[in-house]
Design an enzyme around this catalytic site. Structure first.
Site, mmCIF file in Angstrom:
data_model
loop_
_atom_site.group_PDB
_atom_site.id
_atom_site.type_symbol
_atom_site.label_atom_id
_atom_site.label_comp_id
_atom_site.label_asym_id
_atom_site.label_seq_id
_atom_site.Cartn_x
_atom_site.Cartn_y
_atom_site.Cartn_z
ATOM 1 N N GLU A 158 -2.698 -7.637 7.771
ATOM 2 C CA GLU A 158 -1.008 -7.656 8.312
ATOM 3 C C GLU A 158 -0.991 -6.236 9.438
ATOM 4 O OE1 GLU A 158 1.320 -9.958 5.964
ATOM 5 O OE2 GLU A 158 -0.194 -11.619 6.631
ATOM 6 N N GLU A 373 -4.978 -16.519 4.824
ATOM 7 C CA GLU A 373 -4.346 -16.609 4.190
ATOM 8 C C GLU A 373 -3.470 -17.782 4.273
ATOM 9 O OE1 GLU A 373 -1.126 -13.498 2.998
ATOM 10 O OE2 GLU A 373 -2.709 -12.424 2.583
#
Ligand code: BGP
Length: 467
Positions: A158, A373
């Site tokens: 991320e 995720e």
């Protein structure tokens, strides 16, 4: 639900959020240690003590049918100073961990950087200092040649979240606010770091696959109003497009670069530096990158906004306490009828499908996708029967998995899905009352209790194995 034959049904974790033991094994300090000690009422010790409890967590994975687990290597367990001397205790720990996973039929997906830069490098500017890139390459080189048991590698987790929270929302150390130049520069630097590590991986002829994990919050205009559409486009460039283009297309589009300059000029901030040699690196890397991971939690609905930046983070789970308005970009609003979590995250499963379709359509170089995720944070404690009845989470996960199934049937090559998180763990800006685990953790005793969602997941996995 019906998924491809070798689909990975996994769960995800990250070193700093689960390992605890921040002072054991000669681990070097990381950016979070001093920050949490000084600014917060919680620390990452012992979290769910994965450093010592990994055995039972992996056996839980096995017993509930999971066949993949995302873990990350804590850079500062290997190189306590970020570079230079290797710490054998850290190296031995990860060999033990990976062996336990492999022996139990759990495929390790290993992230090299999950928000936890060594403190020494953080003090030198972290990802804003281009020297960081070479240190990251050397750390990756060590890991690739040492951990030959690993075949699935993730460079960075991320970049979007990290760049934004460190430089714009001020919610990650060094807590800088509204510095758009720093945010975009960091995004670019991380794109380059990722590209260099992908090149290294292939130059070294490491067997296995390598990819990057992006957080993608799908952005929609709040209304059909043209000014809302422009705001949504800008928000998308800030959060998604610049990173996706850099890592999945190997070049930045004129449109994206011009929106970045518009945002910078609306904030009176200087342009970022992009070198031609760096652009060539980006282009080269997309020839060999093997997959992209998508972390998806929620979508954003963005409207025009003409005022000054004002960002209030809901880190307590008190619904309705957040405010997200960015100068020169837009403001996040909630259309009626869309539910939110206690942390004000809009629950919108369709956003996941739209993001997967977008990647498939806009980035034809992408060979395969993993959902690395997806999950729901809740405040939870066991009931009088010592059970955690998390129906809300089951509903959330099931709705998102159905969207994944839908796009798989449309022909998008999604090869796996990882629930965030395997067990309850530490949440960066929320501490311990935001629980995501399939397994409840009593942080005092370190006892694990499977939640109702763990049993639900087990059943989903079993049905797919039989299919
Ligand atoms: C992702 C991170 C994870 C995890 C998750 C949940 O952005 O990769 O590390 O923290 O989000 O976020 P939070 O803990 O803030 O609710």
């Amino acid at each position: 639900m019906d998924f491809p034959k070798h689909f990975i049904f996994g769960a995800a974790t990250a070193a700093y959020q689960c390992e605890g033991a921040t002072k054991e094994g000669n681990k070097g300090r990381v950016i979070w240690d001093s920050y949490l000690e000084k600014e917060k009422h919680y620390t990452a010790d012992p979290a769910c003590d994965f450093y010592h409890q990994y055995g039972q967590d992996i056996e839980n994975c096995r017993d509930f049918g999971l066949n993949g687990l995302r873990v990350s290597i804590a850079w500062s367990r290997i190189f306590p100073e970020g570079y230079g001397k290797v710490e054998p205790t850290g190296v031995a720990f990860y060999h033990r961990l990976f062996k336990k996973m492999i022996d139990n039929g759990i495929e390790p997906f290993v992230t090299l950087h999950h928000f936890d830069s060594p403190e020494t490098l953080f003090k030198q500017g972290d990802w804003l200092n281009k020297d960081m890139i070479q240190h990251f390459v050397e750390y990756a080189r060590f890991c690739f040649t040492e951990f030959t048991e690993i075949t699935k590698w993730i460079t960075i987790n991320e970049p979007s979240t990290l760049a934004k929270q460190q430089n714009i929302t001020g919610t990650f150390p060094p807590n800088t606010k509204y510095n758009f130049t720093a945010c975009f520069q960091q995004q670019h630097n991380m794109n380059v770091a990722h590209a260099k590590v992908v090149k290294l991986f292939h130059d070294l002829k490491i067997s296995g696959e390598i990819g990057i994990v992006h957080a993608i919050q799908t952005v929609y205009p709040y209304s059909e109003n043209p000014s809302d559409k422009i705001a949504a486009k800008k928000q998308d460039v800030l959060e998604n497009a610049f990173l996706l283009e850099g890592t999945l297309a190997g070049e930045y589009s004129e449109k994206t670069l011009s929106i970045i300059n518009e945002i910078l000029s609306a904030n009176g901030q200087q342009k970022i530096e992009i070198l031609d040699s760096e652009l060539s690196m980006l282009e080269e890397a997309i020839q060999t990158v093997d997959f992209v991971g998508v972390n998806y939690y929620y979508s954003k609905f963005v409207a025009n906004y003409d005022g000054k930046s004002q960002f209030i983070h809901n880190g307590t789970g008190d619904k309705g306490t957040s405010l997200r308005q960015l100068q020169g970009v837009g403001q996040e609003l909630l259309p009626s009828g869309i539910p939110t979590t206690e942390w004000d995250w809009p629950i919108y499963p369709k956003g996941l499908a739209d993001t997967l379709r977008r990647i498939n359509h806009e980035f034809p170089n992408v060979k395969k996708i993993y959902i690395t995720e997806n999950g729901l944070g809740r405040k939870e404690r066991p009931d009088e029967n010592n059970e955690i009845v998390d129906d809300e989470r089951i509903e959330y996960l099931s709705a998102h998995l159905q969207e994944v199934e839908r796009v798989v049937n449309e022909g998008v090559n999604v090869q796996g899905y990882f629930v965030w998180s395997l067990q309850d763990l530490f949440s960066w800006t929320n501490g311990y009352n935001k629980r995501y685990g399939l397994f409840y953790v009593n942080f005092e005793t370190q006892q694990r209790i499977p939640k109702k969602s763990a049993y639900w997941y087990k059943e989903v996995i079993e049905k797919n194995k039989q299919a």
